[in-house]
Every structure is written in C-alpha cells, then in structure tokens.
Design a protein around this motif. Structure first.
Motif, short mmCIF file in Angstrom:
data_model
loop_
_atom_site.label_atom_id
_atom_site.label_comp_id
_atom_site.label_asym_id
_atom_site.label_seq_id
_atom_site.Cartn_x
_atom_site.Cartn_y
_atom_site.Cartn_z
N ARG A 134 93.09 17.19 47.21
CA ARG A 134 92.78 17.70 45.88
C ARG A 134 91.32 17.42 45.50
N GLU A 135 90.76 16.35 46.02
CA GLU A 135 89.38 15.99 45.73
C GLU A 135 88.40 17.08 46.16
N LEU A 136 88.81 17.91 47.15
CA LEU A 136 87.92 18.93 47.68
C LEU A 136 88.13 20.29 47.04
N SER A 137 89.08 20.38 46.11
CA SER A 137 89.51 21.67 45.60
C SER A 137 88.41 22.43 44.86
N HIS A 138 87.41 21.72 44.32
CA HIS A 138 86.36 22.39 43.54
C HIS A 138 85.04 22.47 44.30
N GLY A 139 85.07 22.12 45.58
CA GLY A 139 83.84 22.17 46.35
C GLY A 139 84.00 23.02 47.61
N ARG A 140 82.89 23.35 48.23
CA ARG A 140 82.91 24.15 49.45
C ARG A 140 82.82 23.23 50.65
N LEU A 141 83.74 23.39 51.60
CA LEU A 141 83.72 22.57 52.80
C LEU A 141 82.53 22.95 53.67
N PRO A 142 81.87 21.98 54.31
CA PRO A 142 80.82 22.31 55.28
C PRO A 142 81.39 23.18 56.40
N VAL A 198 84.09 6.26 49.50
CA VAL A 198 83.53 5.05 50.10
C VAL A 198 82.64 5.35 51.31
N PHE A 199 83.06 6.30 52.15
CA PHE A 199 82.35 6.54 53.40
C PHE A 199 81.41 7.74 53.27
N PRO A 200 80.12 7.54 53.50
CA PRO A 200 79.16 8.66 53.41
C PRO A 200 79.51 9.78 54.39
N SER A 201 79.35 11.00 53.95
CA SER A 201 79.67 12.14 54.81
C SER A 201 78.80 13.33 54.43
N ASN A 202 78.87 14.40 55.23
CA ASN A 202 78.12 15.62 54.90
C ASN A 202 78.67 16.29 53.65
N TRP A 203 79.94 16.06 53.34
CA TRP A 203 80.49 16.64 52.11
C TRP A 203 79.96 15.92 50.88
N SER A 204 79.91 14.59 50.94
CA SER A 204 79.45 13.84 49.77
C SER A 204 77.99 14.15 49.48
N SER A 205 77.17 14.33 50.53
CA SER A 205 75.76 14.62 50.29
C SER A 205 75.56 16.06 49.85
N GLN A 206 76.42 16.96 50.32
CA GLN A 206 76.26 18.37 49.99
C GLN A 206 76.82 18.73 48.63
#
Length: 318
Positions: A134-142, A198-206
C-alpha cells in the motif's frame, strides 16, 4: 534483539551444515555451501511462513561460505543476531555485525562468509508482495523494480522496525495458525512500510526525495564531530536553523526515532567500536569520555543494545 526468534518453529537442531543448506535451498533461496573449517554438527534452523513471507532463523554453527548466482524474484531482509557475516563483492569486503541488517535484492549474486557463531534472522519477501504494498500505491515504481542499497543498517537506530518485528515473532510463538490469519495483512503492510522507510532504495530517492536532507545531514555531521559532548535539541536547532518540532519530525522520518535516542545510540555504537579496537584502558574512563555519567544506566543501555556488558566487549577485544 530477537533472542527467542521463531522459538516454536524449530526444524533442525544439532544438524550437519549440509542439512540446513538443503532446507534453505528448498524454502529460502538457492545457494551452494562451502565448508571453511572443521565440520561440526552444530547447525540449527527454524522456519515458518507468515503473511506471504518466509521467516527463518538459521545458524550453520561452522565457518562457512555461501554462494548464490541470484535470489530469483525475492528480496531477503537479513538480520545478524549473533556473530558476523562478511559479504564479498567485486573484490571488496563488507562486514555485517550482530545487530545490523541488510536488504538483498532479487537477481543479485551472493557471496557470504559466516563466522562459526553467526546466526541470522532472514525474512524472504516475494517481489510481487513488495510491489503491491500500500505504501507504493501513490508512486511510480522504477522501471527495473525497487532496488535497495546494499549497506548495513544499525537496527538499534530503528526502534519502530524492531518493535513490529518483535510483535510479529511474539504472535507467531503464542498463537495458533487460525488465530494469526486475520491480522496477517495488517502486519504485512506495516513491515513493508518500515522496510521501505529504513533501507535506502531507488524508490525512496525517486519518489520521496533523499531520506537524509542537507539540513539533516548537517546535524548528523555535527553529532559525529561532537560525539563526546552532551548535545541537546536546542543546540541542533541553532546549528540547523530548524524548529524543535521540525527536528523531531526529521529524525522520525529518516530513522523512526527521536534525536535524543539517535544521539545516545550513536554514542554507544562509537564507544563500542573503541572498545573493540582496544582504544581504552577501562570501561569507566571511556563511558565518562562519551558523556555517560550514570554508569549503572550506561551499562544497562549498552547491554540492551548489544546483548553484552561493555566489560565483556572489552575482554573480547583483548
């Protein structure tokens, strides 16, 4: 931390490392096991499925090396609960110690070296489960999917993640399968949310911007440079030009903790590093040097963080 993880789900105890390896290949991830020392039947493994995850706690009980071409379409959330694990990658070594965790991405090659006392809690997260969070529902996946930075995270600085994991493990130990099923979805969403935070990722930065903003980075650098001093929230406010409330929000967003707790845990971590490197003559001296004036409380906090007294760490280093 997680000392009694999956206590009621033991699959193997006092087994040969190859027995644990065989089970791992079937239920956790494909790999090849290489023995680096004398073979002893000291391996153990616990395993249980929950909320779409595969949760395992394992110890090979031997000095071993584990290699895998790739994890297929799964992530591994790996927590070292005892001993240490060394990642070999592109000629470099990354040591993950007790109390630290890493996220392993799908399709990544793995080359790990376990100390003979190494124990891990591993949570297998299918790629589609994370993608549907659900956390990703409002964002675009890389385009290539979510990929986490392979760098150890000190879990003591992430109490919210620890709390939810301990709650899940407690439920698994106490409840029957039919009792836990109704709350699986809720726990799953919370765990996925915390992992993404908690863990840095390409989604968190994007999608959300860097977890560590320049202003927060300035405060963290200040804390590091003044680690031996007692730093209060007003001092952070002065050097960052942020309100006290904004500082609390920044630390909560980046580390799921308060500035005071972050500073204390950072001090404890740096103090532990000094102990392990033999940089002090006695525990009292180094505790006072880091600003811990209440020695009894310091010893208690240290033991809660690292599972041993500072004097035990000092003996181990010697």
């Amino acid at each position: 931390m997680f000392g009694q993880s999956l206590a009621g789900a033991t699959v193997l105890q006092g087994a040969h490392p190859e027995e644990v390896s065989s089970f791992v290949n079937q239920h956790i991830g494909q790999h090849r096991l290489e023995m680096l020392g004398e073979q002893k039947r000291k391996s153990s493994l616990s395993f249980r499925e929950f909320a779409g995850f595969g949760m395992s706690q394992l110890s090979y009980g031997n000095h071993v090396r584990v290699k895998s071409p790739e994890l297929e379409s799964i992530y591994h959330f790996q927590v070292v609960t005892r001993g240490e694990c060394v990642w070999h990658q592109a000629g470099e070594r990354m040591k993950v110690r007790s109390g630290q965790a890493v996220m392993v991405n799908p399709y990544e090659k793995i080359d790990l070296e376990y100390s003979d006392d190494c124990e891990k809690l591993i949570i297998k997260v299918p790629e589609h489960v994370l993608n549907n969070a659900r956390e990703l529902s409002h964002g675009r996946l890389p385009e290539d999917g979510i990929r986490f930075t392979r760098a150890p995270v000190e879990l003591r600085l992430c109490p919210a993640l620890i709390n939810i994991m301990e709650a899940v493990l407690s439920e698994l130990d106490d409840a029957e399968d039919e009792d836990i099923n109704p709350i699986c979805g809720t726990y799953r969403e919370i765990i996925l949310k915390k992992l993404l935070k908690v863990f840095p990722s390409n989604w968190s930065s994007q999608e959300k911007g860097p977890a560590c903003t320049p202003t927060l980075g300035k405060m963290l650098h200040y804390i590091e440079q003044n680690v031996h001093r007692n730093i209060d929230i007003e001092e952070l406010s002065s050097i960052s030009n942020m309100s006290v409330r904004s500082i609390y929000n920044a630390f909560s967003k980046a580390f799921a903790t308060t500035p005071k707790c972050y500073i204390k845990q950072f001090k404890l971590q740096k103090l532990r590093e000094d102990l392990l490197q033999g940089k002090c003559r006695n525990v009292t001296e180094i505790a006072l040097d880091y600003g811990f004036s209440h020695l009894g409380r310091f010893s208690s906090d240290y033991r809660k963080s690292f599972g041993e007294l500072p004097s035990e760490t000092m003996r181990m280093a010697g």
